[in-house]
Design an enzyme around this catalytic site. Structure first.
Site, PDB file in Angstrom:
ATOM      1  NE  ARG A 100      -3.920   0.394   1.908  1.00  0.00           N
ATOM      2  CZ  ARG A 100      -5.120   0.354   2.475  1.00  0.00           C
ATOM      3  NH1 ARG A 100      -5.377   1.061   3.552  1.00  0.00           N
ATOM      4  NH2 ARG A 100      -6.090  -0.393   1.966  1.00  0.00           N
ATOM      5  CG  HIS A 127      -8.338  -0.295  -2.926  1.00  0.00           C
ATOM      6  ND1 HIS A 127      -7.508  -1.361  -2.609  1.00  0.00           N
ATOM      7  CD2 HIS A 127      -9.020  -0.001  -1.769  1.00  0.00           C
ATOM      8  CE1 HIS A 127      -7.684  -1.684  -1.348  1.00  0.00           C
ATOM      9  NE2 HIS A 127      -8.583  -0.878  -0.812  1.00  0.00           N
ATOM     10  CD  GLN A 130     -12.850  -2.407  -1.101  1.00  0.00           C
ATOM     11  OE1 GLN A 130     -12.078  -2.303  -0.149  1.00  0.00           O
ATOM     12  NE2 GLN A 130     -14.040  -2.973  -0.977  1.00  0.00           N
ATOM     13  CG  ASP A 219     -13.968   5.618  -0.929  1.00  0.00           C
ATOM     14  OD1 ASP A 219     -13.892   5.467   0.309  1.00  0.00           O
ATOM     15  OD2 ASP A 219     -12.948   5.670  -1.659  1.00  0.00           O
ATOM     16  CB  CYS A 259     -14.142   0.454   0.027  1.00  0.00           C
ATOM     17  SG  CYS A 259     -13.861   2.226   0.252  1.00  0.00           S
ATOM     18  NE  ARG A 287     -10.517  -5.977   0.196  1.00  0.00           N
ATOM     19  CZ  ARG A 287      -9.691  -4.974   0.549  1.00  0.00           C
ATOM     20  NH1 ARG A 287     -10.154  -3.954   1.235  1.00  0.00           N
ATOM     21  NH2 ARG A 287      -8.416  -4.977   0.194  1.00  0.00           N
TER      22      ARG A 287
END
Ligand code: CP
Ligand code: NVA
Length: 302
Positions: A100, A127, A130, A219, A259, A287
């Protein structure tokens, strides 16, 4: 050797296969316990993470491997050791790196010099992990990718929205991205997704985007690293909140995704977040299943 810097590193068939396997592993959680035996997977984080880091760490462990968490401030990068040198060295110790990063270009340096698979755990641009979990959640709610309408509301110019657009290109899905003009998605990403089959409508009108939607997605308005723009963003995006009024315009069996982490009262209301339509916590659970499936795909099937 494979990398996943964005969903463009997968074919549409591979994307669907990873989702189908994730649905399978959710029902068969004790299979694949030997996929990563003997493998050391680094988890490098320049930014905070709850879901991504812990689901990857759990997934590596469940598949029989070892996860080594590398926080930026605990390694020599924080004292100026060049990324290139770090990438070369990590590649000598590890069998893969989940990273990340603040800047997407950091992932590209790791991919160029480490000689091990690099998986994007979120960058400023994308991402992808995700979006795999998002599309798993859509499928397990019996929504047909080709016929649904997704309404993405809020900051269209962020990592989550960009990966959602890439995912829509894999599945030929209709998506309305609804944001104020200056928060619209990156034009190159939109054009690329359109050229591969996504049906993308960009609008500034929340009601148009919400009408008969099957999936609502939002988001945060202030992503990690944008904290100094907070006041401006809250003002600019205030009419783009996912609330009961908009949800009512969707189809009866519509689902709500986010998310996480969420800022309740900003991009989403408490009511919507915990409504019967919300699949947000299943999405978070997914996830784990999608990280397992992705790692199994990388280390076993390819
Ligand atoms: N959705 C997501 O990536 O959450 P974290 O920042 O907690 O990993
Ligand atoms: N767009 C958000 C996603 C967090 C998972 C951010 O980058 O902070």
């Amino acid at each position: 050797m494979r990398n996943l810097l964005s969903l463009n590193d997968l074919t549409a068939e591979e994307f669907r296969q990873i989702i189908d396997s994730a649905i399978w592993t959710k029902k068969n959680p004790y299979h694949w316990s030997e996929t990563l035996i003997g493998k050391q997977i680094g988890l490098f984080f320049e930014k905070p993470s709850t879901r991504t880091r812990i689901s990857f760490e759990a997934a590596v462990n469940k598949l029989g491997g070892r996860a080594i968490v590398l926080k930026k401030d605990e390694i020599q990068i924080s004292r100026g050791e060049p990324l290139k040198d770090t990438a070369i060295v990590l590649g000598r110790y590890l069998d893969g790196l989940v990273a990340r990063t603040n800047s997407h270009s950091t992932l590209e340096v790791f991919a160029e010099y480490s000689n091990i698979p690099i998986i994007n755990a979120l960058s400023d641009k994308f991402h992808p992990c995700q979006a795999i979990a998002d599309f798993m959640t859509i499928k397990e709610n019996n929504k047909d990718y080709e016929t649904i309408k997704i309404c993405y509301l809020g900051d269209g110019n962020n990592n989550v929205c960009h990966s959602l657009l890439n995912a829509c290109s894999m599945t030929k899905t209709n998506i309305f991205v609804c944001s104020p003009e200056k928060y619209g998605p990156d034009k190159t990403i939109v054009e690329n997704a359109r050229s591969k089959g996504a049906n993308i409508k960009i609008t500034t009108d929340p009601e148009e985007a919400a009408d008969k939607a099957d999936v609502f997605y939002t988001d945060v308005w202030v992503s990690m690293g944008q904290e100094n723009e907070r006041e401006q963003r809250l003002t600019d995006l205030k009419n783009y909140q996912l609330n009961d009024n908009l949800l009512k315009r969707g189809n009866n069996d519509c689902i709500v995704l986010h998310c996480l982490p969420a800022k309740k009262g900003e991009e989403i209301t408490e009511n919507v977040m915990y409504s019967k339509n919300s699949k947000i916590f299943d999405q978070a659970e997914n996830r784990l299943h999608t990280q397992k499936s992705l790692l199994h795909f990388f280390y076993y099937q390819t």
